[in-house]
Design an enzyme around this catalytic site. Structure first.
Site, PDB file in Angstrom:
ATOM      1  N   LYS A  57       0.854  -1.205   0.000  1.00 27.00           N
ATOM      2  CA  LYS A  57       0.000   0.000   0.000  1.00 27.00           C
ATOM      3  C   LYS A  57       0.884   1.248   0.000  1.00 27.00           C
ATOM      4  O   LYS A  57       1.943   1.253   0.644  1.00 27.00           O
ATOM      5  CB  LYS A  57      -0.869  -0.048   1.264  1.00 27.00           C
ATOM      6  CG  LYS A  57      -1.947   1.003   1.356  1.00 27.00           C
ATOM      7  CD  LYS A  57      -2.742   0.797   2.649  1.00 27.00           C
ATOM      8  CE  LYS A  57      -3.953   1.685   2.726  1.00 27.00           C
ATOM      9  NZ  LYS A  57      -4.766   1.426   3.939  1.00 27.00           N
ATOM     10  N   SER A 109      -9.425   0.493   2.921  1.00 19.25           N
ATOM     11  CA  SER A 109      -8.701   1.391   2.052  1.00 19.25           C
ATOM     12  C   SER A 109      -7.485   0.739   1.364  1.00 19.25           C
ATOM     13  O   SER A 109      -6.895   1.343   0.471  1.00 19.25           O
ATOM     14  CB  SER A 109      -8.203   2.602   2.842  1.00 19.25           C
ATOM     15  OG  SER A 109      -7.299   2.180   3.862  1.00 19.25           O
ATOM     16  N   SER A 116      -9.621  -1.608   7.088  1.00 13.51           N
ATOM     17  CA  SER A 116      -8.981  -1.386   5.777  1.00 13.51           C
ATOM     18  C   SER A 116      -8.067  -2.496   5.289  1.00 13.51           C
ATOM     19  O   SER A 116      -7.636  -2.465   4.131  1.00 13.51           O
ATOM     20  CB  SER A 116      -8.198  -0.074   5.800  1.00 13.51           C
ATOM     21  OG  SER A 116      -9.077   1.001   5.779  1.00 13.51           O
TER      22      SER A 116
END
Lengths: 70, 469
Positions: free
Chosen positions: B75, B155, B179
């Site tokens: 990420k 996310s 997330s």
């Protein structure tokens, strides 16, 4: 625009948001959401004798349960 | 070349022939650039750096490293600084941070480097990691590899899309309200959110300093266990970090689910989820019993408040970290992200103190009551079926706020409690999207979670299921 705000801190923040030229509809939404969440917080009661940190809670729990990770 | 292979299988290929390593690296970066971009999941690759890392580990000849030569990507919230003053972008998925660079290397990234992994680049995050559907106007909205008209969840949406596509075996994500678990679940992966304090957040772009956690998304339990082993441990640069004896997760996970006690809380979690999702959770609960776990219906008292207060704590701390930029560059923000951050600016310092104090008492109460009865409890992950990209694309209004609250219904209270949890894929819904359940453990019981997850993985054989790429 948000009306009838008596809380001085909220008035100060609303002023900052207006100065930053945040969209007025967004300010309305944000204030509405915030008020609801803070209301939930106001209805909570803090217990007596609680540790200072989450880590202390976890440490106490593991010690009481004779966990060998500590 | 390494598509849908595990860490062990990739290492075997590399050890067969050194030339395989550079072929693997080339092919992985090509796929990140091609498939990753098609899925809107890639932010960038750095081929030169990946080759540099590869040459370095081969020259050091430390073939026992647990991730020797394994290409990974993570990420975009994980910072990396390079030698010679250069650094990878640190944009937090937002135009408001365009061209900002990392000022350090995240602790967990350094640990993965030391373990021999090759860092190929960064994957799309929801703007400021503040969203659960995966929408991102600036960086791109990742498409779900199982059905590209559907969201990946957020996310850590890019991490989920790339791992589910089989390009890499595992990627790191961050989890503040779900997330890691929500995108892992939407994409048919294992998503592990560790206990608050087990894994360092140093050098990770912050959303909520009290609630942020770092965890792996992977196609197998074994790969999740391997990465967790590497990234766990005390770090003096993370104020929430805890010093504990870390178990050998790979050994522990093979001990099976027998005699682990698992609770099913019907209140809140099942009651607040759609029937198909609740029924699925009850079905897996019965399978746990069949596999030898002790099972018991339980009740988690006052859990309702945890969702709202977690939302307030996230937005309050997001505002503390990002209010200045949100006001100065508000035109560069997506309106939903701006709404979420700014809904925290009205919390006074006294209210913030109360919010944190109340949380500690709440955790103490729940932990002592629930985990006197059971070791783990089971819940759904998503409270509804995975929505399509179109149907979940709201503006900055009450409907959007409601959707966020609803999607995080089962995951957000777990962050509030600071507990470890894992999402486990087990089947498919009517739209061909994966269905999952969540297991939640007592503090620092990642070993038990992996034991239960490993048993269920064998039962559901999800490893063999692959989306068409």
């Amino acid at each position: 625009m948000v009306k009838n705000v008596k809380n001085n801190y909220h008035l100060k923040i609303l002023n900052e948001l207006e100065k930053a030229k945040i969209n007025k509809e967004l300010i309305d939404n944000v204030y509405g959401i915030s008020k609801k969440q803070i209301e939930t917080l106001k209805n909570t009661i803090i217990q007596d004798k609680i540790p200072d940190t989450v880590q202390e809670v976890f440490t106490d729990f593991l010690k009481k349960n004779k966990n060998d990770k500590f | 070349m390494i598509n849908f292979k595990s860490i062990s299988e990739i290492k075997d290929l590399i050890f067969e022939n050194k030339n395989n390593f550079f072929k693997i690296l080339e092919s992985t970066i090509d796929q990140l650039e091609s498939i990753g971009k098609t899925l809107n999941a890639l932010r960038f690759t750095d081929k030169d750096f990946a080759i540099f890392q590869g040459n370095k580990i081969f020259s050091e000849k430390n073939f026992n490293l647990p991730l020797f030569g394994v290409p990974l990507a993570h990420k975009e919230l994980f910072q990396r600084k390079l030698k010679g003053g250069q650094a990878w972008p640190n944009e937090g998925g937002s135009e408001s941070r365009k061209n900002l660079l990392s000022d350090q290397t995240a602790k967990v990234i350094s640990l993965l480097d030391k373990a021999g992994s090759i860092d190929c680049g960064r994957l799309v995050s929801v703007e400021y990691a503040f969203g659960v559907t995966g929408h991102n106007e600036y960086a791109g909205t990742p498409k779900n590899p199982w059905n590209r008209t559907y969201v990946c969840g957020g996310s850590s949406s890019g991490s989920a899309a790339i791992v589910a596509s089989g390009i890499i075996p595992v990627a790191l994500g961050t989890d503040t309200g779900g997330s890691v678990r929500l995108p892992a679940s939407a994409c048919g992966l294992f998503g592990l959110k560790p206990t608050q304090g087990l894994v360092s957040r140093d050098g990770v772009f912050p959303l909520s300093t009290s609630l942020d956690t770092v965890g792996p998304l992977s196609r197998s339990v074994e790969d999740a266990a391997k990465v967790l082993q590497i990234i766990s441990g005390k770090d003096k640069n993370d104020n929430l970090s805890v010093k504990i004896n870390i178990p050998d997760f790979l050994t522990e996970m093979k001990k099976g689910i027998k005699k682990i006690s698992i609770g099913l809380p019907k209140n809140y979690f099942l009651e607040g989820s759609d029937k198909i999702v609740s029924d699925n959770t009850v079905k897996v609960f019965s399978i746990c019993e069949k596999l030898g776990a002790f099972t018991k219906d339980i009740r988690i008292p006052n859990i309702e408040t945890a969702n709202d207060l977690n939302m307030l704590l996230i937005s309050t701390e997001a505002a503390l970290s990002h209010k200045k930029i949100a006001l100065e560059k508000n035109k560069s923000f997506n309106q939903q992200t701006l709404m979420r951050i700014l809904s925290g600016v009205f919390t006074s310092s006294e209210e913030y103190k109360k919010l944190k104090k109340y949380r500690i008492g709440f955790i103490k109460n729940i932990v002592s009551k629930v985990f006197e009865e059971v070791d783990l409890f089971i819940t759904p992950v998503w409270p509804c079926l995975i929505p399509s990209i179109k149907e979940s694309d709201f503006g900055a209004n009450d409907k959007a706020a409601h959707l966020v609250r609803r999607i995080g219904h089962n995951t957000r209270p777990i962050n509030y409690l600071g507990l470890p949890a894992i999402s486990i894929p087990m089947g498919f819904d009517e739209n061909g999207l994966p269905l999952s359940i969540q297991l939640v453990g007592k503090p620092f019981s990642e070993d038990l979670l992996l034991r239960a997850a490993f048993s269920l993985e064998k039962e559901f054989c999800f490893w063999d299921k692959k989306p068409k790429i």
